[in-house]
Scaffold this motif. Sequence first.
Motif, mmCIF file in Angstrom:
data_model
loop_
_atom_site.group_PDB
_atom_site.id
_atom_site.type_symbol
_atom_site.label_atom_id
_atom_site.label_comp_id
_atom_site.label_asym_id
_atom_site.label_seq_id
_atom_site.Cartn_x
_atom_site.Cartn_y
_atom_site.Cartn_z
ATOM 1 N N GLU A 218 18.030 28.161 0.970
ATOM 2 C CA GLU A 218 18.607 27.868 2.244
ATOM 3 C C GLU A 218 19.512 26.952 2.330
ATOM 4 N N ALA A 219 19.513 25.785 1.511
ATOM 5 C CA ALA A 219 20.566 24.863 1.447
ATOM 6 C C ALA A 219 21.871 25.366 1.176
ATOM 7 N N GLN A 220 22.024 26.152 0.064
ATOM 8 C CA GLN A 220 23.455 26.936 -0.209
ATOM 9 C C GLN A 220 23.845 27.698 1.022
ATOM 10 N N GLU A 221 22.848 28.598 1.450
ATOM 11 C CA GLU A 221 23.295 29.488 2.513
ATOM 12 C C GLU A 221 23.997 28.554 3.972
ATOM 13 N N THR A 222 23.140 27.461 3.994
ATOM 14 C CA THR A 222 23.671 26.190 5.239
ATOM 15 C C THR A 222 24.914 25.936 4.661
ATOM 16 N N GLU A 223 25.343 25.506 3.477
ATOM 17 C CA GLU A 223 26.608 24.940 3.092
ATOM 18 C C GLU A 223 27.623 25.952 3.225
ATOM 19 N N ILE A 224 27.456 27.552 2.788
ATOM 20 C CA ILE A 224 28.263 28.392 3.291
ATOM 21 C C ILE A 224 28.530 28.765 4.394
ATOM 22 N N THR A 225 27.591 28.380 5.546
ATOM 23 C CA THR A 225 28.014 28.726 6.900
ATOM 24 C C THR A 225 28.630 27.530 7.429
ATOM 25 N N SER A 230 34.099 25.532 9.014
ATOM 26 C CA SER A 230 35.148 24.584 9.059
ATOM 27 C C SER A 230 36.797 25.147 9.284
ATOM 28 N N VAL A 231 36.740 26.223 9.300
ATOM 29 C CA VAL A 231 38.122 26.876 9.454
ATOM 30 C C VAL A 231 38.308 27.007 10.982
ATOM 31 N N PRO A 232 39.550 26.436 11.434
ATOM 32 C CA PRO A 232 39.703 26.360 12.785
ATOM 33 C C PRO A 232 39.906 27.730 13.402
ATOM 34 N N GLY A 233 39.294 27.822 14.579
ATOM 35 C CA GLY A 233 39.291 29.349 15.359
ATOM 36 C C GLY A 233 38.090 30.163 14.866
ATOM 37 N N LYS A 269 42.505 33.649 8.766
ATOM 38 C CA LYS A 269 41.500 32.906 8.891
ATOM 39 C C LYS A 269 40.300 33.341 7.953
ATOM 40 N N ALA A 270 40.096 34.582 7.667
ATOM 41 C CA ALA A 270 39.180 35.206 7.078
ATOM 42 C C ALA A 270 39.487 34.782 5.682
ATOM 43 N N THR A 271 40.565 34.875 5.212
ATOM 44 C CA THR A 271 41.172 34.207 3.734
ATOM 45 C C THR A 271 40.808 32.900 3.790
ATOM 46 N N ALA A 272 41.114 32.150 4.567
ATOM 47 C CA ALA A 272 40.843 30.498 4.495
ATOM 48 C C ALA A 272 39.316 30.325 4.217
ATOM 49 N N ALA A 273 38.449 31.153 4.980
ATOM 50 C CA ALA A 273 37.069 30.799 4.728
ATOM 51 C C ALA A 273 36.322 31.488 3.379
ATOM 52 N N GLU A 274 37.082 32.426 3.103
ATOM 53 C CA GLU A 274 36.835 32.811 1.445
ATOM 54 C C GLU A 274 37.305 31.795 0.341
ATOM 55 N N ALA A 276 37.451 28.626 1.018
ATOM 56 C CA ALA A 276 36.776 27.408 1.293
ATOM 57 C C ALA A 276 35.336 27.980 0.452
ATOM 58 N N ILE A 277 34.752 28.852 0.658
ATOM 59 C CA ILE A 277 33.796 29.153 -0.335
ATOM 60 C C ILE A 277 33.848 29.236 -1.832
ATOM 61 N N ARG A 278 35.052 29.882 -2.154
ATOM 62 C CA ARG A 278 35.240 29.778 -3.609
ATOM 63 C C ARG A 278 35.693 28.303 -4.250
ATOM 64 N N SER A 279 36.164 27.633 -3.448
ATOM 65 C CA SER A 279 36.303 26.052 -3.822
ATOM 66 C C SER A 279 35.016 25.370 -4.285
ATOM 67 N N VAL A 280 33.844 26.064 -3.592
ATOM 68 C CA VAL A 280 32.900 25.351 -3.893
ATOM 69 C C VAL A 280 31.783 26.141 -4.892
ATOM 70 N N PHE A 281 31.683 27.209 -4.884
ATOM 71 C CA PHE A 281 30.993 28.199 -5.522
ATOM 72 C C PHE A 281 31.584 29.113 -6.524
ATOM 73 N N GLY A 282 32.931 28.704 -6.806
ATOM 74 C CA GLY A 282 33.466 29.357 -8.073
ATOM 75 C C GLY A 282 34.518 30.254 -7.622
ATOM 76 N N GLU A 283 35.501 30.656 -8.338
ATOM 77 C CA GLU A 283 36.801 31.360 -7.969
ATOM 78 C C GLU A 283 36.219 33.000 -7.935
ATOM 79 N N ASN A 284 35.312 33.181 -8.896
ATOM 80 C CA ASN A 284 34.793 34.729 -9.037
ATOM 81 C C ASN A 284 33.761 35.050 -8.124
#
Length: 294
Positions: A218-225, A230-233, A269-274, A276-284
């Motif tokens: 749950e903590a990781q899902e919360t972080e993903i959300t 955090s992406v404006p819009g 915006k969707a790309t920016a969100a992706e 953001a997630i990859r910056s924390v959870f890995g490029e792959n």
Amino acid sequence: MKAREREIYAVTLTGSAVNAVLILLKFVAGIVGRSSAMIADAVHSLSDFASDIIVLVFVKIAGKPKDEGHDYGHGKFETLATMIIGALLVCVGIGIMVSGIESVVRSIRGEELPRPTLLALVVALVSIVSKEWLYHYTIKVGRRIGSQVVVANAWHHRSDAFSSLGTFAGIGGAMFLGDGWRVLDPIAAIVVSLLIVKSGYDIVKPCVSELLEASLPEAQETEITSLVMSVPGIVLVHNLRSRRIGNEIAVDLHAKMDGSLTLTEAHDKATAAENAIRSVFGENSIINIHMEPA
């Protein structure tokens, strides 16, 4: 070969070389040194060697890129290898336990157990030092490159160090405390077997959850959300689904944003969100974002 795979192969081959030497030393010391605990410890080292072979085979498969038959890549082959290592630990632990119990029963019935020799004691000490070194070396590499299977193999080395520590205590007690204490040799094997079984269970449990498509914590899902929000819009995230594939994550979610945005703006915006997630959870990381008007 990728740098990550090269590191996995290097650390695993190092462990295999040490295990091969220890297997030979322990079997000789167990037979010549008259120690059932040392023979059990040799079998445990043999399981280490087998697990190294499993790592070498499965990591090669797991490193393959996605293909027509595996759209999400081959990461779960590494998870399967990790689970096999854990299951192997459990089986070896049970085998050592059964052997130790049989020896204790023979002692209770009046059978005189053999007195271990100094050779067995010295080899047990060599095993403790070498396997503890292997643990620290392997787990450092495994954590740095983010490999579950290498970390699991490191704990296998640590369990073998514990096994040898128990063996050392049992052999020492059987040697120096008198004939009535020779039963300490098989008792040591039983105690060590419990540690081995526990270690194997701890490795297998998360692998089973992953293979059964368990969600991320749950903590990781919360972080993903939070990362997506955090992406404006982007004003709302819902219908989040997640799972782990080997060392990578897969995420599907719906993101609500201003319905008057152009397709290009929404896509950005969707790309920016992706990203953001990859910056924390890995490029792959495998990420699918469905865009919805708010």
